[in-house]
Design an enzyme around this catalytic site. Structure first.
Site, PDB file in Angstrom:
ATOM      1  N   GLU A   1       0.886  -1.166   0.000  1.00 28.49           N
ATOM      2  CA  GLU A   1       0.000   0.000   0.000  1.00 28.49           C
ATOM      3  C   GLU A   1       0.916   1.206   0.000  1.00 28.49           C
ATOM      4  OE1 GLU A   1      -3.154  -0.361  -0.460  1.00 28.49           O
ATOM      5  OE2 GLU A   1      -3.054  -2.522  -0.209  1.00 28.49           O
TER       6      GLU A   1
ATOM      7  N   CYS B   1      -1.802   8.499   4.324  1.00 29.41           N
ATOM      8  CA  CYS B   1      -1.797   8.074   2.924  1.00 29.41           C
ATOM      9  C   CYS B   1      -3.085   8.504   2.234  1.00 29.41           C
ATOM     10  CB  CYS B   1      -1.636   6.571   2.846  1.00 29.41           C
ATOM     11  SG  CYS B   1      -2.712   5.742   3.996  1.00 29.41           S
TER      12      CYS B   1
HETATM   13  P1  NAP Z   1       9.248   3.739   3.888  1.00 28.61           P
HETATM   14  O1  NAP Z   1      10.361   4.684   4.022  1.00 28.61           O
HETATM   15  O2  NAP Z   1       9.011   3.131   2.556  1.00 28.61           O
HETATM   16  O3  NAP Z   1       9.533   2.587   4.988  1.00 28.61           O
HETATM   17  C1  NAP Z   1       8.676   1.482   5.201  1.00 28.61           C
HETATM   18  C2  NAP Z   1       9.521   0.269   5.649  1.00 28.61           C
HETATM   19  O4  NAP Z   1      10.171  -0.303   4.523  1.00 28.61           O
HETATM   20  C3  NAP Z   1      10.630   0.570   6.643  1.00 28.61           C
HETATM   21  O5  NAP Z   1      10.762  -0.537   7.519  1.00 28.61           O
HETATM   22  C4  NAP Z   1      11.862   0.699   5.778  1.00 28.61           C
HETATM   23  O6  NAP Z   1      13.064   0.362   6.441  1.00 28.61           O
HETATM   24  C5  NAP Z   1      11.584  -0.327   4.703  1.00 28.61           C
HETATM   25  N1  NAP Z   1      12.171   0.015   3.397  1.00 28.61           N
HETATM   26  C6  NAP Z   1      11.951   1.144   2.676  1.00 28.61           C
HETATM   27  N2  NAP Z   1      12.623   1.081   1.512  1.00 28.61           N
HETATM   28  C7  NAP Z   1      13.265  -0.113   1.496  1.00 28.61           C
HETATM   29  C8  NAP Z   1      14.134  -0.755   0.551  1.00 28.61           C
HETATM   30  N3  NAP Z   1      14.466  -0.181  -0.609  1.00 28.61           N
HETATM   31  N4  NAP Z   1      14.618  -1.986   0.868  1.00 28.61           N
HETATM   32  C9  NAP Z   1      14.307  -2.570   2.041  1.00 28.61           C
HETATM   33  N5  NAP Z   1      13.505  -2.006   2.977  1.00 28.61           N
HETATM   34  C10 NAP Z   1      12.991  -0.790   2.706  1.00 28.61           C
HETATM   35  O7  NAP Z   1       7.855   4.411   4.285  1.00 28.61           O
HETATM   36  P2  NAP Z   1       7.497   5.300   5.566  1.00 28.61           P
HETATM   37  O8  NAP Z   1       8.369   6.483   5.607  1.00 28.61           O
HETATM   38  O9  NAP Z   1       7.460   4.455   6.732  1.00 28.61           O
HETATM   39  O10 NAP Z   1       5.987   5.765   5.280  1.00 28.61           O
HETATM   40  C11 NAP Z   1       5.649   6.978   4.634  1.00 28.61           C
HETATM   41  C12 NAP Z   1       5.065   6.674   3.270  1.00 28.61           C
HETATM   42  O11 NAP Z   1       4.115   5.611   3.367  1.00 28.61           O
HETATM   43  C13 NAP Z   1       4.311   7.810   2.646  1.00 28.61           C
HETATM   44  O12 NAP Z   1       4.704   7.961   1.320  1.00 28.61           O
HETATM   45  C14 NAP Z   1       2.848   7.382   2.723  1.00 28.61           C
HETATM   46  O13 NAP Z   1       2.009   7.890   1.746  1.00 28.61           O
HETATM   47  C15 NAP Z   1       2.945   5.923   2.646  1.00 28.61           C
HETATM   48  N6  NAP Z   1       1.821   5.280   3.310  1.00 28.61           N
HETATM   49  C16 NAP Z   1       0.950   4.562   2.585  1.00 28.61           C
HETATM   50  C17 NAP Z   1      -0.123   3.973   3.192  1.00 28.61           C
HETATM   51  C18 NAP Z   1      -1.113   3.175   2.409  1.00 28.61           C
HETATM   52  O14 NAP Z   1      -1.889   2.462   2.981  1.00 28.61           O
HETATM   53  N7  NAP Z   1      -1.101   3.252   1.114  1.00 28.61           N
HETATM   54  C19 NAP Z   1      -0.300   4.074   4.569  1.00 28.61           C
HETATM   55  C20 NAP Z   1       0.618   4.788   5.292  1.00 28.61           C
HETATM   56  C21 NAP Z   1       1.698   5.378   4.638  1.00 28.61           C
HETATM   57  P3  NAP Z   1      13.781   1.348   7.489  1.00 28.61           P
HETATM   58  O15 NAP Z   1      12.986   1.258   8.750  1.00 28.61           O
HETATM   59  O16 NAP Z   1      15.133   0.771   7.639  1.00 28.61           O
HETATM   60  O17 NAP Z   1      13.733   2.723   6.871  1.00 28.61           O
END
Ligand code: NAP
Length: 505
Positions: free
Chosen positions: A263, A300
């Site tokens: 998501e 989101c």
């Molecule tokens: P994120 O930076 O993508 O991190 C999410 C998780 O994935 C973290 O545990 C991160 O590790 C890991 N991760 C990220 N990139 C990775 C990669 N290339 N390889 C391996 N692991 C990776 O997201 P966030 O900052 O937590 O959330 C904010 C974003 O989420 C916003 O853009 C928002 O719109 C979106 N969001 C979407 C929804 C939905 O339901 N669609 C809901 C809430 C939020 P680390 O902990 O080590 O950084």
């Protein structure tokens, strides 16, 4: 009740300290030290999850329901301590975290009730037709079965409801799938205290300890190792488009590709139809400003774009939105990284010639203020980047030349989690033309409301075409989310004594 994190991983019932560490970066309060996972630990968590599957995946629904209810209780027992550390790490106010905790425990109990009812198994039977010509038909029975160990990645903006024991974990456990969680580095202490709750619920219910592991870390290798582990059969991810896409590609490139339920981001456009805009421009602007700034815009489902037909009503709406947003006090963002991305997104928008700044407050650091910009539909369509999510309290008004132009604009949007129509009864004809377009674009279509606040319910869909999600046939919220971690199996001509218990009837 105070809580000091141990900084350890939880792997199948054992609390394990690593050799390398990272420090948390809380919005306020003490910094703590957390272990960084290794590929050996990932392997141990995934192998024990597989061992656990042979018990848990075949357990009675009533046993899994009891486990989910115990987990809800164990989270409640730690309620105040969860709020305290969650607030320190994320900067979210206590009331928001209390609400999110209630949502998390409510979700666990809803899923427990749902699996006990049994409808989710979607049981079907085609009776045998031994006399059918030219060939007889065998008896065929079908039901949904759990798929195996699931990897879960939580999001920074929902440290409880979309994290360690949040929606993906609850759905996988309800389905009968053990879970390996990659702890989010922005709230590792909150992740750990919730893992203590899971550990306690496992102890009380007697389920196999391999049903849950939490591996902490602040580097990409751990998450990559988890999704590539051969024992993992699906991934639930909530987070950024860039992170989600990278992990989705890894899942597809595995020797055995697996489903990746990501998501991701969305700008959640709102279409303000002419009669609604004429009747209540100020009320719409105030409602939008409140929705846009809720939780510092870190939802989101944040409605980042409002589409209006150009004219005097659009002027009144834009001015009122600017005024309402201008009164909002600075808010603390979830992490330094998210605040930095917001500053960059705001600066990128402000630099565009095609855009006029209505409200752009200079700022730096983790405390941010809202921003408002406006542009025309023509310019918006010509510049795809304007339709990309800026995570935070940033709004963009897009002025269309007519209702037909609004439809044209609607067709230009990429996949969305939500799309909203604001209308009066006299806007019905325009809304009828818009609806089929929005249905193709979004997982949820709303009328006269704001999309922030996602109800956890049977009919909820939180998903949508890419890039809102990587799997448009699924939802990550509501009871239908359990379906992601199941697959249908047909049982042809099995003697009654051999049929799985759930089909024997
Ligand atoms: P994120 O930076 O993508 O991190 C999410 C998780 O994935 C973290 O545990 C991160 O590790 C890991 N991760 C990220 N990139 C990775 C990669 N290339 N390889 C391996 N692991 C990776 O997201 P966030 O900052 O937590 O959330 C904010 C974003 O989420 C916003 O853009 C928002 O719109 C979106 N969001 C979407 C929804 C939905 O339901 N669609 C809901 C809430 C939020 P680390 O902990 O080590 O950084």
């Amino acid at each position: 009740m105070g809580f000091t994190p141990t900084g350890r991983h939880l792997v199948a019932g054992d609390w394990i300290e690593g050799e390398d560490f990272f420090s948390s970066a809380p919005a306020q309060g003490p910094v703590h030290r957390f272990s960084i996972g290794t590929s050996a630990l990932v392997n141990r968590a995934c192998e024990t999850a597989e061992d656990a599957f042979w018990h848990f995946g075949y357990s009675k629904r009533s046993e899994r329901a009891a486990f989910l209810r115990l987990l809800a209780e164990e989270i409640e027992v730690r309620g105040e301590a969860i709020t305290a550390i969650g607030s320190q790490e994320t900067g979210l106010p206590a009331a928001r975290l209390q609400g999110e905790r209630a949502r998390t425990t409510g979700q666990l109990r809803l899923f427990a009730d749902h699996i006990e009812e049994g409808f989710y198994l979607d049981r079907r039977t085609d009776g045998a037709l031994p006399d059918r010509q030219p060939v007889p038909r065998p008896e065929i029975r079908m039901m949904q079965r759990p798929i195996g160990p699931v990897a879960v990645f939580g999001a920074s903006n929902f440290p409880l409801a979309f994290s360690t024991a949040g929606g993906d974990t609850a759905a996988a456990l309800a389905a009968g799938c053990p879970v390996v969680v990659k702890g989010h580095s922005a709230h590792p202490g909150t992740g750990e205290i919730v893992a203590h709750a899971v550990d306690a619920a496992i102890g009380r219910s007697g389920v196999h300890p391999g049903v849950f592991s939490l591996i902490q870390g602040n580097n990409r290798e751990i998450g990559q190792a988890i999704v590539q582990h051969p024992r993992i059969k699906a991934v639930g991810f909530t987070g950024s488009l860039a992170g989600g896409r990278a992990l989705f590609d890894l899942c597809a490139a595995r020797p055995e590709p697996i489903p990746f339920f990501g998501e991701l981001g969305s700008v959640n456009p709102m279409f303000l139809l002419p009669q609604a805009l004429k009747a209540r421009p100020e009320a719409l602007a105030q409602g939008w400003a409140a929705s846009l700034t809720m939780g510092a815009g870190q939802f989101c489902t944040n409605p980042g774009i409002a589409i209006v037909v150009d004219g005097r009503d659009a002027d009144r709406f834009t001015a009122a939105a600017g005024e309402a947003l201008g009164k909002v006090a600075p808010q603390t963002m979830l992490s330094d990284g998210i605040a930095r991305s917001y500053h960059e997104g705001q600066a990128r928008m402000a630099e565009r010639n095609a855009v006029r700044a209505v409200l752009a407050t200079p700022m730096s650091g983790r405390d941010v203020s809202p921003s408002l910009f406006e542009t025309s539909s023509e310019r918006f369509i010509a510049d795809h980047a304007m339709g990309e999510e800026v995570f935070g309290p940033l709004g963009l008004v897009v002025r269309a030349s007519s209702v037909e132009d609004m439809e044209h604009l609607a067709r230009a949007f990429a996949g969305q989690l939500t799309a909203t129509i604001h209308m009066e009864p006299s806007d019905l004809a325009a809304a009828r033309r818009l609806l089929p377009i929005l249905e193709r674009k979004a997982g949820r279509v709303l009328v006269n409301g704001f999309p922030t606040g996602v109800e956890v319910a049977d009919a909820m869909v939180h998903g949508g075409p890419y890039p809102a999600s990587t799997n448009f046939g699924a939802t990550s919220v509501g009871t239908l989310s359990i379906r992601r971690f199941l697959r249908p199996v047909a049982y042809q001509n099995l003697p009654r004594d051999l049929l799985p218990e759930d089909l024997d009837g």
